[in-house]
Design an enzyme around this catalytic site. Structure first.
Site, PDB file in Angstrom:
ATOM      1  N   ARG A   1      -4.205  -3.324  -5.233  1.00 28.30           N
ATOM      2  CA  ARG A   1      -4.751  -4.097  -4.122  1.00 28.30           C
ATOM      3  C   ARG A   1      -6.068  -3.492  -3.650  1.00 28.30           C
ATOM      4  NH1 ARG A   1      -2.543  -6.450   1.507  1.00 28.30           N
ATOM      5  NH2 ARG A   1      -4.549  -7.266   2.178  1.00 28.30           N
TER       6      ARG A   1
ATOM      7  N   ARG B   1      -5.191 -11.755  -2.480  1.00 28.16           N
ATOM      8  CA  ARG B   1      -4.688 -10.426  -2.798  1.00 28.16           C
ATOM      9  C   ARG B   1      -3.607 -10.518  -3.862  1.00 28.16           C
ATOM     10  NH1 ARG B   1      -2.535 -11.181   3.105  1.00 28.16           N
ATOM     11  NH2 ARG B   1      -4.349 -12.459   2.943  1.00 28.16           N
TER      12      ARG B   1
ATOM     13  N   ASP C   1       0.721  -7.948  -1.109  1.00 29.71           N
ATOM     14  CA  ASP C   1       0.672  -7.673   0.321  1.00 29.71           C
ATOM     15  C   ASP C   1       2.099  -7.353   0.750  1.00 29.71           C
ATOM     16  OD1 ASP C   1      -0.429  -7.524   2.926  1.00 29.71           O
ATOM     17  OD2 ASP C   1       0.180  -9.574   3.356  1.00 29.71           O
TER      18      ASP C   1
ATOM     19  N   ASP D   1       4.090  -6.286   4.253  1.00 30.90           N
ATOM     20  CA  ASP D   1       4.004  -6.100   5.702  1.00 30.90           C
ATOM     21  C   ASP D   1       5.350  -5.666   6.257  1.00 30.90           C
ATOM     22  OD1 ASP D   1       1.340  -6.963   5.977  1.00 30.90           O
ATOM     23  OD2 ASP D   1       1.955  -9.058   6.084  1.00 30.90           O
TER      24      ASP D   1
END
Length: 171
Positions: A90, A99, A102, A104
């Site tokens: 990334r 991207r 990812d 989170d």
């Protein structure tokens, strides 16, 4: 990797990709999470094909949610997921831009953290169908920060946020 001892926390991670082999990127991220000491992937949602949110002029995402047990503190978990993103290639060029991976931190038990680079619960998770639908799949009874159950919140209307079950073929 099983979490040893009794000091563990349940956390939820959102995963997404919209570049290259999206499913492969997500599977590799889950494999690395699974092999990481201090993390045990307990449940993984289905993958969902989702329209981009925020910056719409880009390819569709593949998204899902993982429930993990972790012995890591929130900052250590953040460092770990950022290292996994970097390991998978990334490059952060623009906010909400394309991207390949990812990851989170959505929730970390009922902890609240409000720091410039770490916010738990994730500040926009309750506005995003691509988070709530897979979250409700694996934790329908989970109480969200606003007091609603995940399965109830996932039924909200999210204008412009298309979320489709992923069949392995590009929509």
């Amino acid at each position: 990797m099983p979490v040893k001892g009794k000091d563990f926390t349940t956390a939820y991670l959102g995963l997404g990709s919209n570049l290259g082999d999206r499913e492969g990127h997500l599977q590799r991220a889950v494999a690395i999470l699974t092999a990481t000491e201090g993390i045990e992937v307990e449940r993984l949602s289905s993958w969902y094909e989702t329209a981009p949110v925020g910056k719409t002029g880009q390819g569709w995402f593949l998204n899902g949610v993982a429930r993990i047990k972790t012995s890591m503190h929130p900052r250590e978990l953040l460092s770990t997921v950022l290292a996994i993103e970097q390991r998978l290639g990334r490059v952060r060029r623009e906010r909400w831009g394309p991207r390949n991976i990812d990851i989170d931190i959505l929730l970390y038990d009922d902890l609240t953290v409000n720091e410039p680079d770490l916010q738990i619960p994730h500040p926009r998770m309750q506005e995003r169908a691509f988070v709530l639908i897979p979250l409700a799949e694996i934790a329908p009874d989970l109480i969200l920060p606003d007091g609603r159950r995940a399965d109830v919140a996932a039924k909200d209307r999210f204008p412009g946020q298309e979320v489709l079950p992923y069949s392995g073929f590009r929509c």
